[in-house]
Design a protein around this motif. Structure first.
Motif, PDB file in Angstrom:
ATOM      1  N   ARG A   1       0.806  -1.225   0.000  1.00 59.12           N
ATOM      2  CA  ARG A   1       0.000   0.000   0.000  1.00 59.12           C
ATOM      3  C   ARG A   1       0.841   1.278   0.000  1.00 59.12           C
ATOM      4  NH1 ARG A   1      -1.438   1.598   5.516  1.00 59.12           N
ATOM      5  NH2 ARG A   1      -0.018   0.580   6.931  1.00 59.12           N
ATOM      6  N   ALA A   2       2.148   1.150  -0.187  1.00 56.46           N
ATOM      7  CA  ALA A   2       3.004   2.334  -0.191  1.00 56.46           C
ATOM      8  C   ALA A   2       3.644   2.523  -1.555  1.00 56.46           C
ATOM      9  CB  ALA A   2       4.092   2.190   0.878  1.00 56.46           C
ATOM     10  N   GLY A   3       3.769   3.768  -1.983  1.00 66.95           N
ATOM     11  CA  GLY A   3       4.432   4.087  -3.245  1.00 66.95           C
ATOM     12  C   GLY A   3       5.944   3.988  -3.116  1.00 66.95           C
ATOM     13  N   ASP A   4       6.622   3.956  -4.274  1.00 66.88           N
ATOM     14  CA  ASP A   4       8.087   3.968  -4.289  1.00 66.88           C
ATOM     15  C   ASP A   4       8.625   5.172  -3.514  1.00 66.88           C
ATOM     16  OD1 ASP A   4       8.150   1.739  -5.899  1.00 66.88           O
ATOM     17  OD2 ASP A   4       8.781   2.798  -7.714  1.00 66.88           O
ATOM     18  N   ASP A   5       7.982   6.327  -3.715  1.00 70.83           N
ATOM     19  CA  ASP A   5       8.467   7.549  -3.067  1.00 70.83           C
ATOM     20  C   ASP A   5       8.414   7.422  -1.543  1.00 70.83           C
ATOM     21  OD1 ASP A   5       5.656   7.602  -3.106  1.00 70.83           O
ATOM     22  OD2 ASP A   5       5.511   9.709  -3.727  1.00 70.83           O
ATOM     23  N   TYR A   6       7.341   6.788  -1.042  1.00 69.10           N
ATOM     24  CA  TYR A   6       7.216   6.591   0.406  1.00 69.10           C
ATOM     25  C   TYR A   6       8.332   5.695   0.930  1.00 69.10           C
ATOM     26  CZ  TYR A   6       5.312   5.608   4.999  1.00 69.10           C
ATOM     27  OH  TYR A   6       5.163   5.492   6.366  1.00 69.10           O
ATOM     28  N   LEU A   7       8.554   4.575   0.262  1.00 75.84           N
ATOM     29  CA  LEU A   7       9.574   3.619   0.715  1.00 75.84           C
ATOM     30  C   LEU A   7      10.960   4.251   0.666  1.00 75.84           C
ATOM     31  CD1 LEU A   7       8.236   0.390  -1.043  1.00 75.84           C
ATOM     32  CD2 LEU A   7       8.077   0.958   1.392  1.00 75.84           C
ATOM     33  N   PHE A   8      11.264   4.919  -0.449  1.00 76.26           N
ATOM     34  CA  PHE A   8      12.582   5.548  -0.582  1.00 76.26           C
ATOM     35  C   PHE A   8      12.779   6.592   0.514  1.00 76.26           C
ATOM     36  CE2 PHE A   8      15.679   8.602  -2.034  1.00 76.26           C
ATOM     37  CZ  PHE A   8      16.679   7.812  -2.579  1.00 76.26           C
TER      38      PHE A   8
END
Ligand code: HEC
Length: 133
Positions: free
Chosen positions: A91-98
């Motif tokens: 449920r998280a975008g790449d931007d969130y994880l990065f």
């Protein structure tokens, strides 16, 4: 300012508690991604997941566990416990994880990895986290 927001905070905590049902975190909204990171997508292909697996093994597995379930030996005594990344990545975008990996998470044992890892290594780790389920 802070005081005025309190009722909203209390209300949203009640809503979260009500939706929580059995300790699942799936209903807790994620924090907004800061502008510096918002909208970024992984510049590396899915191939990067194998390099990411090594990055993860060396730097993250002790707390997050081999499958990312948050069950690594070094995470047992931590409060909050390391996140279940398999659940989070769904449920998280790449931007969130990065952003979280680069900047860490205040008030937790999750440190900022930017400086320890290169941006490329962080994106490799993100590619690996995407394979977790
Ligand atoms: C010392 C133990 C520890 C290590 C090592 C560690 N983490 Fe974490 N991590 C945590 C804790 C604790 C949290 C916070 C969990 C929470 O807020 O509920 C966290 C949070 C996160 C989050 C954000 C979850 C959220 O709340 O949005 C991500 C993504 C993440 N870790 C990935 C990684 C990656 C990738 C590595 C390796 C580069 C790593 N972590 C290394 C303990 C660790």
């Amino acid at each position: 300012m802070f005081i005025k927001k309190m009722p909203i905070l209390v209300l949203s905590m009640l809503v979260i508690a009500a939706c929580g049902g059995g300790g699942s975190e799936a209903n807790v909204p994620l924090d907004p991604v800061p502008a510096e990171f918002a909208g970024q997508t992984n510049p590396l292909g899915t191939d990067a997941a194998s390099a990411g697996a090594k990055v993860f093994q060396v730097n993250c597995e002790s707390c997050h566990g081999p499958q990312g379930y948050g069950d690594g030996p070094a995470g047992v005594a931590l409060d909050p416990a390391p996140k279940n990344l398999a659940e989070l990545q769904a449920r998280a975008g790449d931007d969130y994880l990065f952003w979280r990996i680069a900047s860490g998470k205040e008030g937790t044992s999750m440190v900022a990895w930017r400086g320890v890892l290169t941006d490329e290594q962080i994106w490799q780790a993100v590619a690996f986290i995407r394979t977790l389920k």
